[in-house]
Each structure stands twice: as structure tokens, then as C-alpha cells.
Design an enzyme around this catalytic site. Structure first.
Site, PDB file in Angstrom:
ATOM      1  N   HIS A  67      45.103  29.484  41.032  1.00 59.71           N
ATOM      2  CA  HIS A  67      44.825  30.349  42.181  1.00 59.71           C
ATOM      3  C   HIS A  67      43.500  31.041  41.871  1.00 59.71           C
ATOM      4  O   HIS A  67      43.359  31.680  40.821  1.00 59.71           O
ATOM      5  CB  HIS A  67      45.961  31.368  42.339  1.00 59.71           C
ATOM      6  CG  HIS A  67      45.596  32.504  43.224  1.00 59.71           C
ATOM      7  ND1 HIS A  67      45.125  32.307  44.504  1.00 59.71           N
ATOM      8  CD2 HIS A  67      45.611  33.857  43.043  1.00 59.71           C
ATOM      9  CE1 HIS A  67      44.870  33.478  45.052  1.00 59.71           C
ATOM     10  NE2 HIS A  67      45.153  34.434  44.188  1.00 59.71           N
ATOM     11  N   GLU A  82      49.163  36.240  54.119  1.00 58.09           N
ATOM     12  CA  GLU A  82      49.337  37.681  53.918  1.00 58.09           C
ATOM     13  C   GLU A  82      48.410  38.424  54.879  1.00 58.09           C
ATOM     14  O   GLU A  82      48.133  39.601  54.693  1.00 58.09           O
ATOM     15  CB  GLU A  82      49.100  38.074  52.457  1.00 58.09           C
ATOM     16  CG  GLU A  82      47.821  37.566  51.871  1.00 58.09           C
ATOM     17  CD  GLU A  82      47.739  37.820  50.383  1.00 58.09           C
ATOM     18  OE1 GLU A  82      47.889  38.978  49.981  1.00 58.09           O
ATOM     19  OE2 GLU A  82      47.503  36.860  49.625  1.00 58.09           O
ATOM     20  N   CYS A 132      49.518  35.829  47.607  1.00 62.58           N
ATOM     21  CA  CYS A 132      48.851  34.516  47.550  1.00 62.58           C
ATOM     22  C   CYS A 132      49.798  33.395  47.119  1.00 62.58           C
ATOM     23  O   CYS A 132      49.382  32.238  47.012  1.00 62.58           O
ATOM     24  CB  CYS A 132      47.638  34.580  46.630  1.00 62.58           C
ATOM     25  SG  CYS A 132      46.468  35.832  47.140  1.00 62.58           S
TER      26      CYS A 132
HETATM   27  N1  COA Z   1      25.488  40.091  34.716  1.00 66.76           N
HETATM   28  C1  COA Z   1      26.537  39.283  34.419  1.00 66.76           C
HETATM   29  N2  COA Z   1      27.827  39.732  34.376  1.00 66.76           N
HETATM   30  C2  COA Z   1      28.046  41.032  34.676  1.00 66.76           C
HETATM   31  C3  COA Z   1      26.997  41.918  34.993  1.00 66.76           C
HETATM   32  C4  COA Z   1      25.664  41.393  35.007  1.00 66.76           C
HETATM   33  N3  COA Z   1      24.614  42.174  35.320  1.00 66.76           N
HETATM   34  N4  COA Z   1      27.534  43.120  35.248  1.00 66.76           N
HETATM   35  C5  COA Z   1      28.885  43.016  35.070  1.00 66.76           C
HETATM   36  N5  COA Z   1      29.175  41.751  34.739  1.00 66.76           N
HETATM   37  C6  COA Z   1      30.519  41.174  34.482  1.00 66.76           C
HETATM   38  C7  COA Z   1      31.424  42.100  33.707  1.00 66.76           C
HETATM   39  O1  COA Z   1      31.189  41.997  32.324  1.00 66.76           O
HETATM   40  C8  COA Z   1      32.783  41.568  34.115  1.00 66.76           C
HETATM   41  O2  COA Z   1      33.063  40.397  33.417  1.00 66.76           O
HETATM   42  P1  COA Z   1      34.443  40.273  32.578  1.00 66.76           P
HETATM   43  O3  COA Z   1      35.552  40.390  33.579  1.00 66.76           O
HETATM   44  O4  COA Z   1      34.377  38.911  31.975  1.00 66.76           O
HETATM   45  O5  COA Z   1      34.474  41.380  31.615  1.00 66.76           O
HETATM   46  C9  COA Z   1      32.580  41.162  35.565  1.00 66.76           C
HETATM   47  O6  COA Z   1      31.167  41.024  35.767  1.00 66.76           O
HETATM   48  C10 COA Z   1      33.098  42.176  36.575  1.00 66.76           C
HETATM   49  O7  COA Z   1      32.611  43.435  36.196  1.00 66.76           O
HETATM   50  P2  COA Z   1      33.471  44.758  36.428  1.00 66.76           P
HETATM   51  O8  COA Z   1      32.717  45.904  35.943  1.00 66.76           O
HETATM   52  O9  COA Z   1      34.860  44.570  35.922  1.00 66.76           O
HETATM   53  O10 COA Z   1      33.505  44.745  38.034  1.00 66.76           O
HETATM   54  P3  COA Z   1      34.221  45.665  39.038  1.00 66.76           P
HETATM   55  O11 COA Z   1      34.774  46.914  38.431  1.00 66.76           O
HETATM   56  O12 COA Z   1      33.247  45.826  40.126  1.00 66.76           O
HETATM   57  O13 COA Z   1      35.499  44.811  39.535  1.00 66.76           O
HETATM   58  C11 COA Z   1      36.917  43.010  40.156  1.00 66.76           C
HETATM   59  C12 COA Z   1      35.570  43.408  39.566  1.00 66.76           C
HETATM   60  C13 COA Z   1      37.078  41.522  40.097  1.00 66.76           C
HETATM   61  C14 COA Z   1      38.031  43.679  39.362  1.00 66.76           C
HETATM   62  C15 COA Z   1      36.949  43.501  41.648  1.00 66.76           C
HETATM   63  O14 COA Z   1      36.004  42.764  42.358  1.00 66.76           O
HETATM   64  C16 COA Z   1      38.294  43.328  42.309  1.00 66.76           C
HETATM   65  O15 COA Z   1      39.161  44.193  42.210  1.00 66.76           O
HETATM   66  N6  COA Z   1      38.493  42.202  43.024  1.00 66.76           N
HETATM   67  C17 COA Z   1      39.768  41.849  43.616  1.00 66.76           C
HETATM   68  C18 COA Z   1      40.695  41.286  42.578  1.00 66.76           C
HETATM   69  C19 COA Z   1      41.836  40.595  43.186  1.00 66.76           C
HETATM   70  O16 COA Z   1      41.687  40.007  44.218  1.00 66.76           O
HETATM   71  N7  COA Z   1      43.029  40.669  42.562  1.00 66.76           N
HETATM   72  C20 COA Z   1      44.226  40.157  43.121  1.00 66.76           C
HETATM   73  C21 COA Z   1      44.177  38.751  43.452  1.00 66.76           C
HETATM   74  S1  COA Z   1      45.186  37.723  42.521  1.00 66.76           S
END
Ligand code: COA
Length: 389
Positions: free
Chosen positions: A234, A80, A112
Site C-alpha cells: 500500500h 474512505e 485504505c
Molecule cells: N531532502 C531530502 N529529504 C528530506 C529533506 C530534503 N531537503 N527534508 C526532509 N527530508 C526527508 C526526511 O528526512 C524524512 O525522511 P525519513 O522519513 O526517511 O526520515 C522525509 O523527508 C519526511 O520528512 P518529515 O520531516 O518527516 O516530514 P513531515 O513532518 O512534513 O511529514 C509525512 C511527512 C509523510 C509524515 C506527512 O506528509 C504525512 O503525515 N503524510 C500522510 C501520511 C499518511 O497518509 N499516513 C496514513 C496512510 S497509511
């Protein structure tokens, strides 16, 4: 149906990496969020000279080491990170590898899931033509953008698989279940080289797709989690696969849960360090599992492939006697270990140095040339690649 599957595997990534704790500190985030909450330790960083083509060719070269090219009829490349809207990246790969002209070279796109679509095309082909082989590659550079939520889930790399009716690593069963539903969880409009993502929604829909397919698979086959030695997912980031695995574990006894959890950890080990490689990431999890832990021949492995937009497939495979001799754990670990660590300033500079989307010529920075194949630059609107002598 006679046996078909994976005969050989290869892997490639870039020569540079960024530590997720360095990135977290610069972004003002608690490092535990990245390393525990999201589950990523490092990510490979791609200079502009390393793209979906150069990485695919390097992984293919790794897979084909010591192999005869006799009977190789197709190169199918799931990506992609297309480098051209018309020409298949697989055509460049064929030239870089010096493959004979009597071959088909095609690019397959569905986020993917692309490499899985290519894999099933290849399996169908070799089951009809038993003396022929197909090279299937998943190759990508995952880019979300500086200072975005997805930045921690970037990465770069490729996995290549030689598919034949002599599957020395895994035979793939004909039991797959699949589904497609249009969803705006992740996409990349043509005007940008970075993905757009509704991250939380993508996690939700990924788990939903897995649950539906796992239910349908069990109904179709009468199998349960106890029949499997491992579940592979994945893995755009380790935590995402773990959320789907929890759907399996919630109904299981302690012994099955412990076995599948341990194997999940082994399967995520390479990805935690390389980062998201999009279409190759499920197959990087396979390589990580097989090279990280000895398993009994005959073991059954479940695979969950997912491509945003969204499409998914769940299928199973059986480990072959002597599979380990087809793998190269020390070579692959060395590739990961020998990458040079870059700091956040250097990563940001490399990220921003992307070939222009305009007709001007462009030269890649020679300082960052590495690997057996490289994009040298763009001349007269054509990409110019070079290979080691
Ligand atoms: N210590 C430990 N864990 C922590 C933390 C800390 N200090 N702060 C946050 N976290 C955890 C949260 O609880 C959450 O866990 P959970 O998902 O089990 O609830 C996780 O870290 C992520 O936190 P979040 O606030 O949701 O992060 P974010 O808003 O920054 O976004 C993603 C995270 C993954 C959604 C973002 O990185 C993203 O969009 N990535 C791309 C996703 C992707 O590729 N999708 C398509 C592919 S198939």
C-alpha cells in the site's frame, strides 16, 4: 481450492495534476523533501465533479472494455471518501455503467484496506460460484488539507479488478495473514472532508504491522523473500512502502535485494505521479509493476495491504501465462501524461470548491468536466451524475 483471482484490471484518474516542486516552492519547502524525502513527483487534482463514484465508474468501464457482463453478480467498492453515509457508492456506479438490476452493490469501509476486504469477499464468492464474476473497485480522493504536512501525499484515482475463477492476470493464493489493532494514526470524523493524521506514527505502525505479518507469513508457509519476484505495498507515498521493504531486504543477499528494489521502483512509478488513491493504491502498484516491466509467468508476488485505524493483510499471488495481453500500459500512461498541469492557485481554488455539507443545492463547475462520468451537482439533497452519451 481451485484457482481464483484477477481476470482484468482498469484504472482512472482525474484530468488535472499538481507538480510537487511547484507545491514545495509555494510552501517554502526544499523540493527534494517532497520528491526524494517523501518520494512524490506529482499528484492528481480532483475538481468537485470527480469523486469516488465518478472515478470508480471510469475505472470499471476501463476494466470491462470488451468484456461480457454475463455472470457479473456483485460490485464491491472500497472507499474512505464516501459520498453518502447510507447509500453505497457502488449503487451509483452500477447505474452509471448501465449494469443489469440482478446484481448486488455494496460499499466496504476500513480506510485504505477496504478494497482488500472486498477482494477477499469476491474471491470467496467466485470460489463457490465458478461461473460468476465480481467487480472490485478501490476509489478515493485523498484530502489532507491546504498547508498541512499530509498535503504532499494527496491524490485521486481508482483501480477496478474483475475477479473470477478464470484469473487471466493473477491467481491469488489462500495463504494470507492479517491483523487489526485500534490505532489513532489516521481517521476522518464525519464533520470534515479532510483526513486527520499522526503522520510519523502512521509510518511506524505500518512498518510494525508489516514486520509482524511477514514473520507470521514465513512461519506459516516456510517461504522466504527469495521465493518472490516482487513485493507490493500500500503506497500512500513511495517512501512509506520503501521503509517496509527495507525490513525484508535487511536479511537478504545482494541478488534478491537488487531484484526486489528494482521491482519496487517499477511498482511505485504510477503512484509517484497520481499520488495517494487510498484504497486503490496497492492495486495501482500492481498495475504499475505489471505494465512497467515484463515478468515471467509463474512469478510469485507478495502483497501488503494496510488501512489506518488499523488493519493489515499480507498475501501472495502467481502471475498467469499471457497476463500482459490483459493489460493496457499505453492507455494508462496516456491518461497520466494527458492530464493538464495546474498551478498552486488553481489547485487551491479547486480544493476549496467542495460540495457543501448543508442542504443547499450545488453546481459543479462545468469548466472542469472531464472523464466519462461526472458529478453534475447536488439538487434537493441528492447527488446528480451524468455519463457520456
Ligand atoms: N531532502 C531530502 N529529504 C528530506 C529533506 C530534503 N531537503 N527534508 C526532509 N527530508 C526527508 C526526511 O528526512 C524524512 O525522511 P525519513 O522519513 O526517511 O526520515 C522525509 O523527508 C519526511 O520528512 P518529515 O520531516 O518527516 O516530514 P513531515 O513532518 O512534513 O511529514 C509525512 C511527512 C509523510 C509524515 C506527512 O506528509 C504525512 O503525515 N503524510 C500522510 C501520511 C499518511 O497518509 N499516513 C496514513 C496512510 S497509511
Amino acid at each position: 481450492m481451485s484457482e481464483v483471482g484477477i481476470e482484468k484490471m482498469g484504472f482512472a484518474t482525474t484530468g488535472l495534476y499538481l507538480d510537487m516542486e511547484d507545491l514545495a516552492r509555494r510552501r517554502g519547502v526544499d523540493p527534494d523533501k517532497y520528491t526524494i524525502g517523501i518520494g512524490q513527483k506529482e499528484q492528481s487534482v480532483a475538481p468537485s465533479s470527480q469523486d469516488a463514484v465518478s472515478l470508480a465508474a471510469a475505472a470499471a468501464k476501463d476494466a470491462l472494455q470488451g468484456e461480457s457482463l454475463e455472470g457479473l453478480d456483485m460490485v464491491l467498492l472500497g472507499t474512505e471518501s464516501a459520498v453518502d453515509a447510507s447509500r453505497a457508492a457502488a449503487v451509483y456506479v452500477k447505474e452509471l455503467l448501465g449494469l443489469p438490476d440482478e446484481i448486488r452493490c455494496v460499499e466496504v469501509k476500513q480506510a485504505c484496506y477496504g478494497a482488500t476486504a472486498a477482494l477477499f469477499w469476491a474471491l470467496d464468492y467466485v470460489s463457490r460460484r465458478k461461473d460468476r464474476k465480481v467487480l472490485v473497485i478501490g476509489s478515493d480522493v485523498a484530502r489532507y488539507g491546504l498547508n498541512t504536512a499530509g498535503e504532499v501525499t494527496q491524490g485521486a484515482g481508482a483501480v477496478a479488478m474483475l475477479i473470477s475463477s478464470n484469473p487471466k492476470i493473477l491467481s491469488i493464493e489462500g495463504d494470507s495473514v492479517f491483523m487489526t489493532v485500534e490505532a489513532a494514526d489516521f481517521w476522518r470524523p464525519p464533520y470534515t472532508n479532510c483526513a486527520l493524521v499522526n503522520g510519523r506514527y502512521s509510518m511506524q505502525i505500518y512498518v510494525e504491522f508489516f514486520s509482524k505479518l511477514w514473520k507470521r507469513y514465513r512461519q506459516n508457509t516456510g517461504k522466504s523473500a527469495k521465493d518472490f519476484e516482487a513485493f507490493l505495498f500500500h503506497l500512500p507515498f513511495a517512501k512509506m512502502g520503501f521503509k517496509a521493504l527495507k525490513e525484508v531486504l535487511k536479511d537478504e543477499d545482494e541478488e534478491t535485494s537488487a531484484r526486489l528494489s528494482k521491482r519496487f521502483e517499477t511498482s511505485a512509478a504510477y503512484g509517484r505521479r497520481v499520488g495517494n488513491i487510498y484504497s486503490g493504491s496497492l492495486y495501482l502498484a500492481l498495475l504499475s509493476l505489471l505494465e512497467g516491466e515484463a515478468m515471467d509467468p509463474g512469478s510469485k508476488i507478495a502483497f501488503f495491504s494496510y488501512g489506518s485505524g488499523a488493519e493489515a493483510e499480507l498475501f501472495s499471488a502467481t502471475l498467469k501465462e499471457g497476463y500482459f495481453s490483459q493489460l493496457s500500459p499505453s492507455r494508462h500512461l496516456k491518461m497520466i501524461e494527458e492530464r493538464r498541469r495546474v498551478d498552486v492557485d488553481e489547485y487551491e481554488h479547486l480544493f476549496s470548491d467542495f460540495p457543501p455539507s448543508s442542504p443547499q443545492d450545488y453546481a459543479c463547475d462545468k469548466k472542469y468536466f472531464s472523464g466519462p462520468f461526472r458529478l453534475v451537482g447536488i439538487k434537493n439533497q441528492q447527488r446528480v451524475y451524468e455519463a457520456d452519451e
